[in-house]
Write a protein that holds these residues in place. Structure first.
Motif, short mmCIF file in Angstrom:
data_model
loop_
_atom_site.label_atom_id
_atom_site.label_comp_id
_atom_site.label_asym_id
_atom_site.label_seq_id
_atom_site.Cartn_x
_atom_site.Cartn_y
_atom_site.Cartn_z
N ALA A 125 77.45 121.35 23.02
CA ALA A 125 76.19 122.11 23.02
C ALA A 125 75.29 121.65 21.89
O ALA A 125 74.08 121.44 22.08
N ILE A 183 93.08 126.55 23.16
CA ILE A 183 91.86 127.38 23.23
C ILE A 183 90.87 126.96 22.14
O ILE A 183 89.67 126.79 22.41
N VAL A 184 91.38 126.77 20.93
CA VAL A 184 90.52 126.36 19.81
C VAL A 184 89.91 124.98 20.09
O VAL A 184 88.72 124.75 19.84
N LEU A 211 81.44 123.60 21.80
CA LEU A 211 80.43 123.83 20.76
C LEU A 211 79.79 122.50 20.32
O LEU A 211 78.56 122.41 20.18
N TRP A 220 103.18 129.74 22.18
CA TRP A 220 101.99 130.52 21.80
C TRP A 220 101.06 129.67 20.93
O TRP A 220 99.84 129.66 21.08
N PHE A 268 87.21 125.29 22.76
CA PHE A 268 86.04 125.96 22.15
C PHE A 268 85.26 124.97 21.27
O PHE A 268 84.04 124.88 21.35
#
Lengths: 120, 304
Positions: free
Chosen positions: B22, B11-12, B19, B4, B15
């Protein structure tokens, strides 16, 4: 005991406040409201998180925290551009994406049947 | 539990990567990547003026360190100290309004297309030049130069400087008139920065007015008109040990003392540059080394 989420949000807010103070020291007197008040965002985000947790006994998912991060990011970028005297048509997308993610995060806890126990 | 944690970290990480990508894209588009664009529309007056200019022949000018005189252009540079700041007041009289011109960096319109004011001035054989409004640093505000309309997206409340076919300066609000209407009425130049400093010989800024809502003293570049074909440019140093810089109100006072009926603030700060007879006269604070910042455009007096 104070949860990790509270600590993270408070530290983020303190860091952002110091960051904007230092950044404005080098802005030749130009002030960006977006950057000046960005440290409020994690505080507001934390208050909403606490309310949701206490009222619904459900934890907001990662999407909520990510939405807050995107919102902070958008405000910092807007501040940097404003102080430089520039702009960007892309900043608005940060705010749109951030609000969408936060809304989806709220929607996700509404459809949950059983509350999660772990702290996100 | 371990699985987990790994999933959450992945995922972090994704992300964060998205970011950062971008952010990099937004900043590169805003500050670095050049994007050339084309003319939207043009008026005929510009080309007529150009044709007139090409036929003009001048006698040998008389040039000193602070003046230039020929039969069409006479200018003097007066160095003053205002508010612990070195201020250059340039008085210019021309025989024809077509000698007041603007030029774009690399002769190309677009975002992040930049050159030093002195480089653009040399390319256009300018006698005297100042930096313009640095239109390429923003995505809105009218851009109309030498009769060519490049950008027509306006902002309500944004004050622009208009230079018409007679060389007269006036102030308009982008919310009240479109760029196309200005072009159709024969306007030759529109500069979008501001604010207006003097209108109808009266100071129209107060002591609290500032660019970006700040209250700082800064290097300044501004242009004004005294009478027909008679202009005044004011360039002030700032952000140095020798020069504190001027507030907009102090800048407006300099124009009022010079007798300006209309005056308008252009891009200042690190962009502020005054070029005369092949040299930069002021002390720019915009870049590294030479300290002259690259900008999108200039306003100049010259024949080409």
């Amino acid at each position: 005991m104070v949860s990790k989420t509270v600590v993270r949000y408070v530290i983020s807010s303190i860091f952002l406040f110091i960051f904007q103070v230092v950044y404005h020291q080098f802005s030749h007197g130009v002030v960006s409201p977006a950057l000046r008040y960005v440290s409020i965002v994690p505080i507001v985000g934390l208050i909403i998180w606490i309310i949701v947790v206490n009222v619904t006994h459900l934890k907001l998912p990662f999407l909520y925290h990510a939405g807050i991060v995107i919102l902070i990011n958008g405000f910092i970028l807007q501040g940097v551009l404003e102080i430089a005297g520039s702009d960007s048509p892309y900043i608005v997308f940060y705010f749109i994406v951030s609000f969408l993610w936060i809304i989806v995060a709220f929607a996700s806890i509404l459809v949950k049947k059983t509350p999660e126990r772990r702290n996100v | 539990m371990k699985r987990w944690f790994k999933k959450k970290m992945a995922i972090v990480s994704i992300f964060s990567l998205l970011l950062i990508s971008a952010d990099s894209y937004v900043l590169l588009k805003a500050f670095v990547l050049p994007q050339a664009e084309t003319v939207i529309a043009s008026n005929q007056i510009a080309s007529e003026s150009t044709t007139t200019n090409e036929t003009i022949e001048t006698t040998e000018p008389v040039i000193t360190e602070t003046s230039y005189t020929d039969e069409n252009i006479q200018l003097t540079i007066d160095e003053q100290v205002v508010n612990n700041t070195k201020v250059y007041v340039v008085d210019i009289q021309v025989s024809d309004p077509s000698y007041l011109k603007t030029a774009l960096a690399q002769n190309t319109y677009g975002r992040n297309i930049k050159e030093a004011t002195s480089t653009i001035a040399e390319e256009n054989k300018a006698i005297l030049a100042i930096n313009g409004d640095f239109y390429g640093f923003r995505s809105s505000g009218y851009v109309l130069r030498n009769g060519n309309l490049y950008r027509e997206s306006g902002v309500d409340g944004q004050e622009d400087l208009v230079i018409d076919e007679n060389g007269d300066l006036s102030i308009i609000d982008e919310g009240e008139i479109s760029a196309q209407e200005l072009l159709d009425s024969g306007v030759q130049q529109v500069l979008s920065f501001g604010p207006a400093l003097i209108e109808n010989s009266e100071i129209v800024v107060d002591t609290a007015t500032e660019v970006g809502q700040s209250m700082s003293s800064n290097p300044r570049t501004a242009i004004g008109q005294i009478s027909e074909n008679h202009y005044v440019l004011v360039v002030s140093d700032g952000r140095t040990d020798e020069s504190e810089g001027l507030s907009l109100y102090q800048l407006a006072e300099v124009f009022q003392q010079a007798g300006a009926t209309t005056a308008y603030n252009l891009d200042g700060g690190g962009s502020t540059t005054l070029y005369f007879n092949g040299q930069v006269i002021n002390t720019p604070v915009g870049g590294q080394g030479s300290s002259e910042r690259s900008v999108s455009d200039i306003v100049y007096f010259g024949y080409e």
